[in-house]
Design an enzyme around this catalytic site. Structure first.
Site, mmCIF file in Angstrom:
data_model
loop_
_atom_site.group_PDB
_atom_site.id
_atom_site.type_symbol
_atom_site.label_atom_id
_atom_site.label_comp_id
_atom_site.label_asym_id
_atom_site.label_seq_id
_atom_site.Cartn_x
_atom_site.Cartn_y
_atom_site.Cartn_z
ATOM 1 N N ASP A 1 1.207 -1.234 0.026
ATOM 2 C CA ASP A 1 -0.215 0.146 0.322
ATOM 3 C C ASP A 1 0.875 1.164 0.106
ATOM 4 O OD1 ASP A 1 -1.948 -1.601 0.391
ATOM 5 O OD2 ASP A 1 -2.319 -1.482 2.367
ATOM 6 N N PHE A 2 0.043 1.964 -0.199
ATOM 7 C CA PHE A 2 1.202 3.998 -0.541
ATOM 8 C C PHE A 2 1.586 3.916 1.274
ATOM 9 C CE2 PHE A 2 0.247 8.298 0.271
ATOM 10 C CZ PHE A 2 1.361 8.637 -0.255
#
Length: 289
Positions: A119-120
């Site tokens: 994830d970011f």
């Protein structure tokens, strides 16, 4: 700036996908992706369709990666990168932000790709294939759970015993993702099996440091599982916060300075008869701040 706009002038009428394949040398798959992502268009902004006959000046948004991260290990078939928090694994849309793919493709070429993603918000180890044959082999290893991953996270609350979290996760479909907060997955009996083993390592007042072993690999699995048992990850922006706060975060996600206290610490796998183990320590901010 990974995406640049280039202009081309066609003196002869041709179908859009034939222009991409025959004139610019893209594969059928690459040409289809360009069309699907609306990266081929006329100067007035009109999006060009796959079988559309085109003529004259057209614009093409091209991904031109610029490396800014060095790999921590390089094999003839793969490389290991340490992704910082608040960095996308793949570029999103046609924006000019950086992604891990900038460095992967900037160093190893267009056929190099992340084999999995973080994830970011999540920092840690990412495995990248350096060519298509390796990509197929390595992705298969992830699909059949031949890659052992270990994470660490600081969560709210005291967890004093190790446990297996066994809660099914339902991921949003393509249409749901277009809606406000559609990115969120949820615990649902109709979802897919999801297993996460957690072990406490340290407890400080109302916070616990966990070592985490995801057995399955669902979207946002660790984040939603920890929220579901009442122990959200510190600085979690999507799960365990109200909708207004989550929407505000998503609207300004790429400018976020907060650190999610979740780190992909290690990868352990066998490849062509050789075992590989890679580990990068977490670099969490001071909990007292």
């Amino acid at each position: 700036m990974p995406f640049v706009t280039k202009e081309f002038f066609l003196t002869d009428s041709t179908k859009a996908f034939m222009f991409l394949e025959n004139s610019l040398g893209y594969s059928s798959k690459e040409a289809q992706k360009i069309i699907d992502k609306a990266r081929l268009y006329y100067p007035n902004g009109e999006i060009i369709k796959k079988s559309q006959i085109i003529f004259g000046k057209v614009c093409l948004d091209i991904f031109e990666p610029q490396a800014f991260l060095k790999p921590i290990f390089v094999h003839r078939d793969f490389a290991i990168f340490h992704k910082p928090h608040n960095l996308l694994t793949h570029p999103k849309g046609k924006f000019s932000h950086q992604s891990l793919c900038d460095s992967i493709k900037g160093i190893f070429g267009k056929d190099a790709n992340p084999v999995h993603r973080l994830d970011f918000e999540t920092s840690g180890i990412v495995l990248a294939s350096l060519h298509k044959d390796a990509e197929i082999k390595l992705k298969k290893m992830f699909e059949v759970n031949m890659v052992r991953k270990i994470y660490r996270a600081w969560v709210w609350g005291r967890i004093e015993k190790e446990m297996m979290i066994d809660l099914k996760i339902l991921s949003p479909n393509k249409e749901q993702k277009k809606q406000s907060l559609g990115i969120r997955s949820r615990i649902d009996k109709n979802g897919k099996e999801a297993l996460t083993f957690i072990k406490p390592l340290d407890i400080r007042e109302d916070r616990t440091l966990l070592e985490i072993f995801p057995i399955t690999g669902r979207t946002h699995q660790i984040r939603i599982h920890l929220f579901a048992i009442g122990h959200s990850i510190i600085n979690e922006p999507l799960y365990g916060v109200d909708d207004k706060e989550a929407c505000l975060y998503l609207d300004h996600k790429l400018e976020s300075k907060k650190q999610l206290f979740l780190h992909a610490r290690s990868l352990d796998f066998c490849y062509e008869g050789q075992r590989y183990f890679f580990s990068v320590d977490e670099n969490f901010l001071d909990l007292s701040k």
